[in-house]
Design a protein around this motif. Structure first.
Motif, short mmCIF file in Angstrom:
data_model
loop_
_atom_site.label_atom_id
_atom_site.label_comp_id
_atom_site.label_asym_id
_atom_site.label_seq_id
_atom_site.Cartn_x
_atom_site.Cartn_y
_atom_site.Cartn_z
N LEU A 18 45.37 27.35 30.60
CA LEU A 18 44.86 26.21 31.36
C LEU A 18 43.52 26.55 32.02
O LEU A 18 42.61 25.71 32.04
CB LEU A 18 45.88 25.77 32.40
CG LEU A 18 47.15 25.12 31.84
CD1 LEU A 18 48.13 24.82 32.97
CD2 LEU A 18 46.83 23.87 31.05
N ALA A 19 43.38 27.75 32.52
CA ALA A 19 42.11 28.16 33.14
C ALA A 19 40.98 28.19 32.12
O ALA A 19 39.84 27.80 32.41
CB ALA A 19 42.27 29.53 33.81
N ALA A 20 41.27 28.62 30.90
CA ALA A 20 40.25 28.70 29.86
C ALA A 20 39.77 27.31 29.44
O ALA A 20 38.60 27.12 29.11
CB ALA A 20 40.80 29.45 28.65
N PHE A 21 40.66 26.32 29.46
CA PHE A 21 40.30 24.97 29.04
C PHE A 21 39.79 24.08 30.17
O PHE A 21 39.13 23.08 29.92
CB PHE A 21 41.51 24.29 28.38
CG PHE A 21 41.72 24.73 26.97
CD1 PHE A 21 41.09 24.08 25.92
CD2 PHE A 21 42.56 25.79 26.68
CE1 PHE A 21 41.28 24.49 24.62
CE2 PHE A 21 42.76 26.21 25.38
CZ PHE A 21 42.12 25.56 24.34
N ALA A 22 40.07 24.42 31.39
CA ALA A 22 39.77 23.56 32.53
C ALA A 22 38.31 23.12 32.59
O ALA A 22 38.01 21.95 32.88
CB ALA A 22 40.18 24.24 33.84
N HIS A 24 36.35 22.55 30.26
CA HIS A 24 35.96 21.73 29.12
C HIS A 24 36.68 20.38 29.08
O HIS A 24 36.53 19.63 28.13
CB HIS A 24 36.24 22.49 27.82
CG HIS A 24 35.60 23.84 27.79
ND1 HIS A 24 34.24 24.02 27.62
CD2 HIS A 24 36.12 25.08 27.97
CE1 HIS A 24 33.96 25.31 27.66
NE2 HIS A 24 35.09 25.97 27.88
N VAL A 25 37.47 20.10 30.10
CA VAL A 25 38.27 18.88 30.12
C VAL A 25 37.67 17.88 31.10
O VAL A 25 37.39 18.22 32.24
CB VAL A 25 39.74 19.20 30.52
CG1 VAL A 25 40.54 17.93 30.71
CG2 VAL A 25 40.38 20.09 29.49
N ASP A 26 37.49 16.65 30.61
CA ASP A 26 37.07 15.56 31.49
C ASP A 26 38.33 15.08 32.20
O ASP A 26 39.15 14.37 31.64
CB ASP A 26 36.45 14.44 30.66
CG ASP A 26 35.99 13.26 31.49
OD1 ASP A 26 36.48 13.07 32.62
OD2 ASP A 26 35.14 12.50 30.97
N ALA A 29 39.06 11.28 32.33
CA ALA A 29 39.52 10.75 31.05
C ALA A 29 40.96 11.17 30.78
O ALA A 29 41.77 10.37 30.30
CB ALA A 29 38.61 11.23 29.92
N LEU A 30 41.29 12.42 31.09
CA LEU A 30 42.66 12.90 30.91
C LEU A 30 43.64 12.11 31.77
O LEU A 30 44.69 11.69 31.31
CB LEU A 30 42.75 14.39 31.23
CG LEU A 30 44.13 15.02 31.12
CD1 LEU A 30 44.69 14.89 29.70
CD2 LEU A 30 44.09 16.48 31.55
N ASN A 31 43.27 11.90 33.04
CA ASN A 31 44.14 11.14 33.94
C ASN A 31 44.34 9.71 33.45
O ASN A 31 45.43 9.16 33.56
CB ASN A 31 43.58 11.16 35.36
CG ASN A 31 43.70 12.52 36.00
OD1 ASN A 31 44.51 13.35 35.60
ND2 ASN A 31 42.87 12.76 37.00
N THR A 32 43.28 9.10 32.90
CA THR A 32 43.39 7.75 32.35
C THR A 32 44.37 7.73 31.18
O THR A 32 45.22 6.83 31.09
CB THR A 32 42.00 7.24 31.90
OG1 THR A 32 41.15 7.18 33.04
CG2 THR A 32 42.09 5.88 31.26
N CYS A 33 44.27 8.72 30.30
CA CYS A 33 45.18 8.80 29.15
C CYS A 33 46.63 9.01 29.60
O CYS A 33 47.55 8.39 29.07
CB CYS A 33 44.76 9.92 28.22
SG CYS A 33 43.26 9.58 27.29
N ILE A 34 46.83 9.89 30.56
CA ILE A 34 48.17 10.17 31.06
C ILE A 34 48.78 8.92 31.69
O ILE A 34 49.95 8.60 31.45
CB ILE A 34 48.16 11.34 32.06
CG1 ILE A 34 47.84 12.65 31.32
CG2 ILE A 34 49.48 11.45 32.81
CD1 ILE A 34 47.57 13.83 32.22
#
Length: 57
Positions: A18-22, A24-26, A29-34
């Motif tokens: 999760l730290a490696a990807f954090a 690079h994540v919008d 946008a992620l919260n909207t999808c969830i």
């Protein structure tokens, strides 16, 4: 460098990934999808709430 990920505690492995990807994540946008996925699950649950099982099914 080589790592044996099986040797890591699963919680530590999750933290590392999760730290490696954090960065690079919008997050917006992620919260909207969830939120949309949750709305879809709620609608499906409401749609199927009145269904009954048939014997043997």
């Amino acid at each position: 460098m080589q790592w044996e990920v099986e040797a890591l505690d699963p919680a530590e492995l999750q933290r590392l990934v999760l730290a490696a990807f954090a960065a690079h994540v919008d997050q917006d946008a992620l919260n909207t999808c969830i939120a949309e996925e949750q709305r879809q699950r709620d609608r499906l649950r409401a749609y199927t709430a009145g269904w009954t099982r048939r014997p043997g099914g």
